[in-house]
Structures are given as C-alpha cells and as structure tokens.
Design an enzyme around this catalytic site. Structure first.
Site, PDB file in Angstrom:
ATOM      1  CG  HIS A 121      -0.575   0.022   2.733  1.00  0.00           C
ATOM      2  ND1 HIS A 121       0.415  -0.752   3.162  1.00  0.00           N
ATOM      3  CD2 HIS A 121       0.314   1.323   3.001  1.00  0.00           C
ATOM      4  CE1 HIS A 121       0.989  -1.008   3.968  1.00  0.00           C
ATOM      5  NE2 HIS A 121       0.713   0.746   4.568  1.00  0.00           N
ATOM      6  CG  ASP A 123       2.440   4.858   4.564  1.00  0.00           C
ATOM      7  OD1 ASP A 123       1.061   4.021   5.015  1.00  0.00           O
ATOM      8  OD2 ASP A 123       3.238   5.163   5.123  1.00  0.00           O
ATOM      9  CG  HIS A 179       5.026   0.914   3.068  1.00  0.00           C
ATOM     10  ND1 HIS A 179       4.844   1.795   2.571  1.00  0.00           N
ATOM     11  CD2 HIS A 179       4.333   0.456   3.852  1.00  0.00           C
ATOM     12  CE1 HIS A 179       4.099   2.049   3.079  1.00  0.00           C
ATOM     13  NE2 HIS A 179       3.818   2.276   4.387  1.00  0.00           N
ATOM     14  NE  ARG A 189       6.483  -5.471  12.613  1.00  0.00           N
ATOM     15  CZ  ARG A 189       6.114  -3.951  11.604  1.00  0.00           C
ATOM     16  NH1 ARG A 189       5.001  -3.589  13.006  1.00  0.00           N
ATOM     17  NH2 ARG A 189       7.298  -3.984  11.004  1.00  0.00           N
TER      18      ARG A 189
END
Length: 211
Positions: A121, A123, A179, A189
């Site tokens: 996608h 941002d 990314h 995470r």
C-alpha cells in the site's frame, strides 16, 4: 532513512510498556491491534473503543502517567527533527498528523480488513494527510518475533528493514514508497507509527494526560 541511536533502548522499552498497558484494556480479535493516544482509539474485538472514556468510566488508575506522555512527546520531537534534517525542511513546517499510533502484531488470523497489514500500500492513498511516515520499532526481529519485516516494493529489487528496538525508519508517504509488512510468523511485534503533514490543516495536538 533508517536510524539507530535516535531513541535509546530504555526509552523504547518504556514506550512498549505504555502500549502494553493500553492494549491490555482491549485488543483485536485478529492479529493487528492499535492504540492511538491522540484520538483514544483502541482496537477491541472487531472494532474500536475510546481508551480514555474506558479508563474514566471504570475509574481505572495508573494506566497512563504524565511521564508517559512527556516521553512520547520528547521522542516524537526527536523524530520530527530527524525527518526535517534529512529532507531539508524547516521543523515547524512538519505537523504531527492523524493517525499516529502504537501497533501490536501477532500470529492470530485476520478477522477484519484492519488486521490485513501485509498488503502492499501507499500511505498517502490510505491516509490522505500523510506526507512523511516514520516507524519506531519497540521489539527485535529474530528475538521477540519472526516475520514482520518492513518491505519497500521496487521494480528492480525489494528493500527490507529489520525491526530492532529503538530503530527508526522514515520516508516520504507517496507512491515512490509502496510497501508492506510481512505476516508475523511467531511472537509479538510492537511499533509506533508517527506521521507528519506539511499542511497545518491536518495538524493534531500532542496527547496529554487530560485527553
């Protein structure tokens, strides 16, 4: 750009504890949960609740402190300065923007589209206010989790950022930086997405305890 040393391991650990305290009050049914200290948005089940309203309604004590928010602001200011220096922008022309949030990713299966962080996608398309995106990692790839690396997609060859506690990655938010994040294969995470706009109309205030 990727920078180590901008945020100390101690500061990153303190920020992870803030995320853990807040996320303990909610959490997604799927593998991705967020906590936004600006809007109060907290993943809960398949949707979101307001963490500050929850704390107030239930008279919960010691969830967040002024020290937490002071550290958050201090780290944000450091990242803002680093982005301004790297891209040759006056710092006061960079405005913190929405959404800026803690994220927790686990191996749980996706339940809603909000859990599907692994799709490539842009941002700026996802969040129209973004001009610069930064990520501060609060856990270590290969120790706290596997998978979960950040991947920039390029026609020639992809570039991968391995999360490390205290590591900061930042980039322009447009189509030049397509990314995705790899699916987390094990462990948990934690990171913070801190976003900036050059448009003062998209500016948001720093969070504080009175939020």
């Amino acid at each position: 750009a990727v920078m180590d040393g901008l945020v100390t391991p101690v500061e990153a650990s303190q920020l992870q504890r803030i995320a853990q305290r807040g996320l303990a009050l909610g959490g997604s049914n799927g593998g991705a949960s967020i906590l936004d200290l600006h809007s109060g948005a907290l993943s809960k089940g398949d949707s979101f609740i307001n963490v500050f309203e929850l704390v107030k309604r239930n008279n919960l004590k010691n969830i967040f402190s002024e020290e937490d928010f002071s550290l958050y602001r201090k780290v944000k200011n450091r990242i803002q300065s680093a982005i301004a220096a790297k891209f040759g922008i006056q710092k006061d022309r960079l405005h913190l923007t929405h959404p800026t949030f803690f994220s927790r990713m686990t191996t749980k299966a996706a339940k809603t589209i909000h859990d599907e962080y692994w799709h490539p996608h842009i941002d700026k398309e996802t969040y129209g206010s973004f001009d610069y995106t930064s990520l501060l990692y609060l856990t270590d790839y290969g120790h706290d989790f596997t998978g979960g690396r950040f991947v920039f997609v390029d026609k020639e060859t992809n570039s991968t950022v391995e999360p490390r506690t205290g590591r900061v990655s930042f980039f322009t938010s447009g189509s030049e930086n397509l990314h995705f994040v790899e699916k987390v294969a094990s462990g948990t995470r934690f990171a913070i997405t801190v976003s900036f706009s050059c448009d003062p109309q998209h500016a948001i205030q720093d969070p504080d305890l009175k939020s």
